[in-house]
Design a protein around this motif. Structure first.
Motif, PDB file in Angstrom:
ATOM      1  N   ALA A 155      15.127  -0.060 -37.255  1.00  0.00           N
ATOM      2  CA  ALA A 155      16.169  -1.027 -36.922  1.00  0.00           C
ATOM      3  C   ALA A 155      16.596  -0.869 -35.467  1.00  0.00           C
ATOM      4  O   ALA A 155      16.857  -1.860 -34.765  1.00  0.00           O
ATOM      5  N   ALA A 208      13.931  -2.420 -33.313  1.00  0.00           N
ATOM      6  CA  ALA A 208      14.054  -3.874 -33.320  1.00  0.00           C
ATOM      7  C   ALA A 208      15.215  -4.330 -32.443  1.00  0.00           C
ATOM      8  O   ALA A 208      15.104  -5.314 -31.699  1.00  0.00           O
ATOM      9  N   ALA A 209      16.337  -3.608 -32.516  1.00  0.00           N
ATOM     10  CA  ALA A 209      17.504  -3.977 -31.719  1.00  0.00           C
ATOM     11  C   ALA A 209      17.220  -3.838 -30.228  1.00  0.00           C
ATOM     12  O   ALA A 209      17.632  -4.678 -29.420  1.00  0.00           O
ATOM     13  N   GLY A 258      15.008  -6.625 -29.183  1.00  0.00           N
ATOM     14  CA  GLY A 258      15.803  -7.845 -29.236  1.00  0.00           C
ATOM     15  C   GLY A 258      16.732  -7.987 -28.052  1.00  0.00           C
ATOM     16  O   GLY A 258      16.947  -9.097 -27.542  1.00  0.00           O
ATOM     17  N   LEU A 311      24.875  -3.375 -36.604  1.00  0.00           N
ATOM     18  CA  LEU A 311      23.504  -2.880 -36.656  1.00  0.00           C
ATOM     19  C   LEU A 311      23.230  -2.202 -37.985  1.00  0.00           C
ATOM     20  O   LEU A 311      22.168  -2.384 -38.584  1.00  0.00           O
ATOM     21  N   PHE A 313      22.908  -4.772 -40.811  1.00  0.00           N
ATOM     22  CA  PHE A 313      21.635  -5.492 -40.806  1.00  0.00           C
ATOM     23  C   PHE A 313      20.421  -4.568 -40.813  1.00  0.00           C
ATOM     24  O   PHE A 313      19.290  -5.056 -40.709  1.00  0.00           O
ATOM     25  N   THR A 314      20.641  -3.272 -40.919  1.00  0.00           N
ATOM     26  CA  THR A 314      19.516  -2.326 -40.898  1.00  0.00           C
ATOM     27  C   THR A 314      18.470  -2.601 -41.977  1.00  0.00           C
ATOM     28  O   THR A 314      17.269  -2.606 -41.684  1.00  0.00           O
ATOM     29  N   LEU A 367      16.434  -5.550 -40.851  1.00  0.00           N
ATOM     30  CA  LEU A 367      15.618  -5.237 -39.681  1.00  0.00           C
ATOM     31  C   LEU A 367      14.440  -4.339 -40.046  1.00  0.00           C
ATOM     32  O   LEU A 367      13.345  -4.482 -39.483  1.00  0.00           O
ATOM     33  N   ASN A 368      14.662  -3.422 -40.966  1.00  0.00           N
ATOM     34  CA  ASN A 368      13.554  -2.573 -41.421  1.00  0.00           C
ATOM     35  C   ASN A 368      12.446  -3.408 -42.051  1.00  0.00           C
ATOM     36  O   ASN A 368      11.255  -3.174 -41.812  1.00  0.00           O
ATOM     37  N   LEU A 421      11.906  -6.577 -41.439  1.00  0.00           N
ATOM     38  CA  LEU A 421      11.322  -7.378 -40.365  1.00  0.00           C
ATOM     39  C   LEU A 421      10.260  -6.602 -39.605  1.00  0.00           C
ATOM     40  O   LEU A 421       9.207  -7.149 -39.244  1.00  0.00           O
ATOM     41  N   MET A 422      10.522  -5.317 -39.377  1.00  0.00           N
ATOM     42  CA  MET A 422       9.607  -4.515 -38.575  1.00  0.00           C
ATOM     43  C   MET A 422       8.328  -4.143 -39.316  1.00  0.00           C
ATOM     44  O   MET A 422       7.436  -3.509 -38.743  1.00  0.00           O
ATOM     45  N   THR A 457       7.034  -6.409 -30.847  1.00  0.00           N
ATOM     46  CA  THR A 457       7.509  -5.074 -30.490  1.00  0.00           C
ATOM     47  C   THR A 457       6.522  -4.376 -29.570  1.00  0.00           C
ATOM     48  O   THR A 457       6.911  -3.721 -28.596  1.00  0.00           O
TER      49      THR A 457
END
Length: 480
Positions: free
Chosen positions: A71, A74-75, A78, A327, A330-331, A334-335, A337-338, A347
Motif C-alpha cells: 500500500a 502504491a501511495a 500515486g 492510507l 484504503f490499505t 491498495l494491496n 490493486l498492487m 509501478t
C-alpha cells in the motif's frame, strides 16, 4: 511529491530510490507466477540498491519477498503521478489578448473550487508518511548489522543528489548560456523559477533523512510524546512567523514539520495504524480536517494547502495525520490493486524512474507547452471547455516526453552509492556535504531561483557528491 507559482509555493514526493519498505504483508505464497516474480524483484530494485529483505531463490526460481508494504508502494507512485498531472493543469502558455505576447496563466487558481481541492490533492504529507515507513525499515536493518547512522545519511544523500546534480548543472549551464546570448536576467530568473519549483523538496527530504536516525531512537523511547514536542515546535515557529511577518522564520519548520510527518510513517511501520479500527481512523481524519478549517477560517493561514506548503505550517501536519489514517483505511484495496498486472506495470515504469520524473517533469512540461505555442498549436481561452479538452492530448504528449527523459537518465538514478575508495569519512564530513546540498534549495523556498542561486546549487551539489563519494563512515564495529 506540491506545486506553486514562485517564489514560495510547491508540491512533491519521495525519491524512487527511497522505496525501502517495512510493511506487514507476507508475499511468500504470492510469488508463484512469473509476472509476480518479476514484480517482486522490481520492488527490490526500486530500493536504495541494498536488498531490503532476504530473497532466497527457490527451486522453481521464484523470488520470496516478505514484509512488503504494498500500500505504501502504491501511495508513493500515486503521489508522483498526481504531481505530474497537477502541474499539467498549472502550466498554461498562451498569447496575451492585447499584445499577443507569450504569457503564463495558472488556470486552476482562477476556479472557485481551487482552494478546497488542494485540501484533497496536496499529497506532499502522504509522501513523507510512506517515506517514514521505508526509513524505519532501512535504519533498523542497518542498525542490526552495526552500521553508523552517518553512513545511512551518506547513502541517502547520494541517492537523492546524484540525479539532482544533473538538473542543477543543466540549469546552471543553460542560464549562463542564455545570459551570454543577451537574454535579460529578469527573463532568465522567471524561467528558472518556474522550472525549478520542485527543488525545494531536496532540502525538505535531506533534512528529514539526516534527522531520521536520531528521531527514530526518540520515537522508540518516547512514542507520541516526541511527536507532541515536535508539534509544539511547529506551532511556535508559526506564531513567530506571524508575529514578525517574516517568511524567513518559517524555514525553521523545515526542521520540524516534515520530520514530524515522517514520524507518522514510523508508527505505520510499527503497526500502530493497523491496530486501529476504521471508525477510529475516520474520526481522526474528521478531527484533522475540522482543526484545519479552524486554522484557515481564523484568517492566519491561507485557505489553499499549496501556499501552506512552503514554508511548511501546522496545516501540513494535520493533512499528514489525516492522510496516514486514510492510507490505512484504503490499505486492503491498495494491496489488491498492487496484485493487478497493469498496476504492477505502472509501478515498475514510474517507480524505477520516480526521482528523475519528479525533478524533470516540470522543465519538460514547460518546454513541451512552449513548443506547442510557438509551433502554432491550438490556443483556446484558458479555463474554457476547449482548454480543458486540450489538456488530454497535451497530457499524453507531456507524459511521453517525461518518460523519454526519465529513461534516458535512468542510469543516473540507479547509480551506486558505493564510495570511490576505502577512505574513512567522519560524521562532520557528511554534515558538510549535507549542508552544501541543502542550503541552495532551502533558499529557493523564499527567494526567486536566480542565475546566481543556480550556480550555487550546481557547485554545492558537486561538492556534496565529491565528499559523499570519498569514502564511508565506519560503524562502531567497523561495519558499514
Amino acid at each position: 511529491m506540491g506545486f506553486s507559482p514562485p517564489p514560495a509555493f510547491g508540491l512533491a514526493l519521495e525519491a524512487a530510490s527511497e522505496v525501502e519498505a517495512g510493511g506487514v504483508i507476507s508475499l511468500h505464497q504470492r510469488a508463484a507466477s512469473s509476472n509476480t516474480r518479476v514484480y517482486l524483484h522490481t520492488l527490490m530494485l526500486m530500493s536504495d540498491g541494498v536488498q531490503t529483505h532476504s530473497a532466497p531463490t527457490r527451486a522453481n526460481g521464484s523470488v520470496a519477498l516478505a514484509d512488503r508494504d504494498l500500500a505504501s508502494d502504491a501511495a508513493r507512485v500515486g503521489c508522483v503521478i498526481a504531481v505530474v498531472f497537477i502541474h499539467l493543469l498549472m502550466v498554461t502558455l498562451t498569447a496575451d489578448p492585447d499584445t499577443g505576447e507569450l504569457v503564463s496563466v495558472l488556470v486552476p487558481e482562477e476556479q472557485a473550487w481551487y482552494w478546497w481541492a488542494t485540501w484533497i490533492l496536496q499529497v506532499m504529507p502522504l509522501f513523507f508518511v510512506v517515506g517514514g515507513v521505508a526509513t524505519a525499515g532501512a535504519l533498523r536493518r542497518r542498525r542490526a548489522r552495526g552500521a553508523a547512522p552517518a553512513e545511512y545519511v551518506r547513502e541517502r544523500t547520494l541517492r537523492l543528489m546524484q540525479p539532482a546534480a544533473v538538473l542543477w548543472l543543466v540549469f546552471a549551464i543553460s542560464a549562463m548560456a542564455a545570459l551570454a546570448l543577451g537574454v535579460g536576467e529578469e527573463l532568465v530568473t522567471f524561467a528558472l523559477s518556474g522550472m525549478g519549483m520542485p527543488l525545494w523538496f531536496l532540502a525538505a527530504y535531506l533534512i528529514a533523512q539526516a534527522l531520521a536516525p536520531a528521531f527514530l531512537e526518540l520515537h522508540e523511547r518516547m512514542g507520541w510524546v516526541w511527536c507532541w514536542f515536535l508539534l509544539s515546535c511547529v506551532v511556535a515557529v508559526d506564531l513567530l512567523r506571524m508575529a514578525t511577518d517574516q517568511q524567513w522564520w518559517g524555514l525553521l519548520n523545515m526542521l520540524f514539520v516534515w520530520p514530524l510527518i515522517q514520524q507518522l510513517g514510523f508508527f505505520r511501520a510499527d503497526g500502530w495504524f493497523a491496530t486501529r479500527g476504521t471508525l477510529t481512523l475516520l474520526l481522526i481524519v474528521a478531527a484533522c480536517y475540522a482543526l484545519l478549517a479552524v486554522c484557515v477560517f481564523s484568517g492566519r493561514y491561507a485557505p489553499d494547502m499549496l501556499t501552506n506548503l512552503n514554508p511548511p505550517t501546522v496545516c501540513m501536519v494535520l493533512l499528514g495525520l489525516a492522510q496516514a489514517c486514510l492510507l490505512q483505511v484504503f490499505t486492503p484495496a491498495l494491496n489488491r490493486l498492487m496484485h493487478w498486472r497493469p498496476a504492477q506495470a505502472v509501478t515498475y515504469v514510474v517507480g524505477t524512474r520516480a526521482m528523475t520524473i519528479y525533478l524533470w517533469h516540470l522543465p519538460v512540461i514547460i518546454l513541451v507547452m512552449a513548443a506547442w505555442f510557438f509551433a502554432g498549436g491550438y490556443d483556446p481561452v484558458p479555463g474554457s471547455a476547449q482548454w480543458w479538452l486540450l489538456r488530454i492530448p497535451l497530457a499524453v504528449l507531456c507524459w511521453v516526453a517525461v518518460l523519454v527523459v526519465a529513461t534516458a537518465l535512468l542510469r543516473v538514478e540507479r547509480a551506486s552509492a558505493k564510495p570511490w575508495g576505502k577512505l574513512r569519512l567522519t560524521p562532520l564530513a557528511v554534515l558538510v556535504g549535507l549542508i552544501c546540498a541543502v542550503v541552495p534549495p532551502l533558499l529557493e523556498i523564499v527567494t526567486l531561483l536566480t542565475p546566481a542561486l543556480v550556480l550555487w546549487g550546481a557547485a554545492g551539489s558537486v561538492v556534496c557528491l565529491v565528499i559523499m563519494k570519498w569514502g564511508v563512515v565506519p560503524g562502531p564495529r567497523g561495519v558499514r
